[in-house]
Write a protein that holds these residues in place. Structure first.
Motif, PDB file in Angstrom:
ATOM      1  N   GLU A   2      30.814 -21.547 -44.138  1.00 31.67           N
ATOM      2  CA  GLU A   2      29.598 -22.302 -43.804  1.00 31.67           C
ATOM      3  C   GLU A   2      28.592 -21.422 -43.077  1.00 31.67           C
ATOM      4  OE1 GLU A   2      28.954 -26.282 -42.594  1.00 31.67           O
ATOM      5  OE2 GLU A   2      31.091 -26.746 -42.713  1.00 31.67           O
ATOM      6  N   CYS A   3      29.074 -20.603 -42.155  1.00 31.12           N
ATOM      7  CA  CYS A   3      28.162 -19.707 -41.428  1.00 31.12           C
ATOM      8  C   CYS A   3      27.458 -18.752 -42.387  1.00 31.12           C
ATOM      9  CB  CYS A   3      28.930 -18.921 -40.363  1.00 31.12           C
ATOM     10  SG  CYS A   3      29.433 -19.913 -38.934  1.00 31.12           S
ATOM     11  N   TRP A  42      24.762 -20.693 -44.076  1.00 32.58           N
ATOM     12  CA  TRP A  42      23.622 -21.020 -43.221  1.00 32.58           C
ATOM     13  C   TRP A  42      22.796 -19.803 -42.831  1.00 32.58           C
ATOM     14  CZ3 TRP A  42      22.309 -25.502 -44.055  1.00 32.58           C
ATOM     15  CH2 TRP A  42      23.149 -26.593 -44.008  1.00 32.58           C
ATOM     16  N   GLU A 101      19.045 -30.925 -34.890  1.00 27.03           N
ATOM     17  CA  GLU A 101      19.632 -31.264 -36.186  1.00 27.03           C
ATOM     18  C   GLU A 101      20.015 -32.738 -36.178  1.00 27.03           C
ATOM     19  OE1 GLU A 101      23.063 -30.081 -39.446  1.00 27.03           O
ATOM     20  OE2 GLU A 101      23.291 -29.359 -37.397  1.00 27.03           O
ATOM     21  N   PHE A 111      26.487 -25.883 -38.345  1.00 27.95           N
ATOM     22  CA  PHE A 111      25.132 -25.336 -38.412  1.00 27.95           C
ATOM     23  C   PHE A 111      24.594 -25.090 -37.001  1.00 27.95           C
ATOM     24  CE2 PHE A 111      20.537 -25.915 -38.199  1.00 27.95           C
ATOM     25  CZ  PHE A 111      20.115 -24.931 -39.066  1.00 27.95           C
ATOM     26  N   TRP A 149      20.192 -31.928 -43.089  1.00 26.38           N
ATOM     27  CA  TRP A 149      20.788 -31.424 -44.323  1.00 26.38           C
ATOM     28  C   TRP A 149      21.586 -32.528 -45.006  1.00 26.38           C
ATOM     29  CZ3 TRP A 149      17.852 -27.546 -44.461  1.00 26.38           C
ATOM     30  CH2 TRP A 149      17.685 -26.660 -43.396  1.00 26.38           C
ATOM     31  N   ARG A 208      24.441 -26.823 -50.585  1.00 26.74           N
ATOM     32  CA  ARG A 208      25.170 -27.884 -49.900  1.00 26.74           C
ATOM     33  C   ARG A 208      25.890 -28.809 -50.869  1.00 26.74           C
ATOM     34  NH1 ARG A 208      27.158 -27.796 -45.396  1.00 26.74           N
ATOM     35  NH2 ARG A 208      26.778 -29.985 -44.915  1.00 26.74           N
TER      36      ARG A 208
END
Length: 373
Positions: free
Chosen positions: A196-197, A200, A219, A227, A279, A360
């Motif tokens: 995920e990092c 992002w 967020e 995130f 997101w 995503r």
């Protein structure tokens, strides 16, 4: 291996055309309603006209076979007979509980109907049907939501939406059942966080270019907090909002990021953040225009709002058509294309500056929009 076993082996191995060739020999020898219906299901993704013919033959032999009616309705939907498909699907799930949730054993027949609602963008009632299907082909609704999912396009503004969205109470029951099931979403492990990092990283770089470096960030729908953690590591001053209390607690406990288990609170000051992001969230709002306007007010003049959402103009959606899984996600209430998303952003007082294909979800896009200085 007999012919039926051979047909099923081809089907289960993802070879529908080979399966249909074997089914054709089977039903020629013995037109059994169950085999005809099974063949119709396989034909749906290959040749809807063939699926229609097979389902009709099954119903001729067994007029009360709900599964055959279900497959006929799915074939009609793919052939453009959407209103007829909707009514026949509703009759089938009312008759047979197994069809009310194809992935949840023991489901009861579904008879409930949510009231129709006008377009959330322009208040126009009704609209043109653009999709009808049994959502539980893709994922279970735990027998908590209407399995017959329809989407309509507004005749005034063009926004695609659910015409009869489930109530907040029904969605709450669905999410509670999901959390308590073996299919409940678990926090990401170290490997998933790493991936995920990496996902992002370019998004955060875009945001930093947009505002001239790391700044203050909110967020909305921060989930497990990955995130926010990635943004914090890059020097952002972060805050999150997340409706799921367990997810909000996990984000604070694991990553040390501040997350409130809440929607956008009214007391949150205007013009507070350099960037507000959401997101795969806007499509879950019952009143997305109101949400965008509220969030745009929290962006400082010259700052940006960024979001990602499934897009009807995405090449992946065009390739998948009726098989796009985004049609069937239980909590999705609106579905944007490029024009309707841009229009919603403009109505919120923002100007679109950049867009990209988002990793995503299938067929999602990302957008950055600026609040004028």
């Amino acid at each position: 291996m007999d012919n039926l076993a051979r047909a099923r082996a081809h089907r289960d191995a993802g070879r529908p055309r080979d399966a249909l060739a074997v089914y054709a020999r089977l039903v020629e020898q013995r037109p059994d309603p169950g085999v005809l219906t099974e063949a119709a299901e396989v034909a749906l993704g290959v040749d809807p006209s063939l699926a229609e013919a097979l389902a009709r033959r099954s119903l001729e032999a067994a007029p009360n076979l709900a599964l055959a009616a279900h497959q006929l309705a799915e074939a009609w939907a793919r052939l453009g007979r959407l209103a007829d498909a909707r009514e026949l699907l509703r009759a089938a799930v009312t008759q047979d509980g197994r069809l009310a949730d194809l992935r949840h054993p023991g489901a009861r027949p579904w008879t409930e109907r949510a009231p129709e609602a006008p377009c959330p963008a322009c208040e126009t009632p009704g609209g043109e049907l653009v999709f009808v299907g049994n959502a539980t082909r893709v994922q279970t609704v735990f027998n908590q939501l209407d399995p017959v999912k329809a989407w309509v396009r507004c005749g005034s503004c063009g926004l695609v939406r659910q015409p009869d969205p489930p109530s907040d109470e029904a969605l709450g029951r669905y999410y509670a059942a999901q959390r308590g099931s073996a299919q409940g979403v678990a926090p990401p492990d170290g490997r998933a966080v790493t991936q995920e990092c990496l996902t992002w990283e370019p998004v955060l770089q875009q945001l930093e270019r947009a505002i001239g470096g790391a700044g203050t960030l909110l967020e909305v729908g921060s989930a497990w907090g990955v995130f926010l953690a990635a943004a914090q590591w890059r020097g952002w001053d972060v805050r999150g909002l997340e409706l799921s209390a367990p997810a909000a607690a996990h984000a604070q406990r694991t990553f040390g990021v501040p997350v409130d288990a809440a929607r956008v609170p009214e007391e949150l000051p205007d013009a507070t953040f350099d960037a507000v992001v959401l997101w795969e969230v806007i499509e879950h709002f019952r009143r997305p225009d109101e949400a965008l306007s509220a969030l745009a007010r929290r962006v400082r003049p010259g700052g940006v709002l960024a979001l990602s959402t499934p897009d009807l103009d995405h090449p992946a959606h065009r390739a998948l058509g009726a098989d796009d899984p985004m049609w069937s996600v239980p909590g999705h209430l609106v579905y944007y294309d490029r024009r309707t998303l841009d229009a919603a952003i403009v109505r919120a007082g923002l100007q679109v500056e950049a867009r990209w294909f988002s990793a995503r979800h299938v067929g999602s896009v990302g957008v950055i929009a600026r609040r004028p200085a």
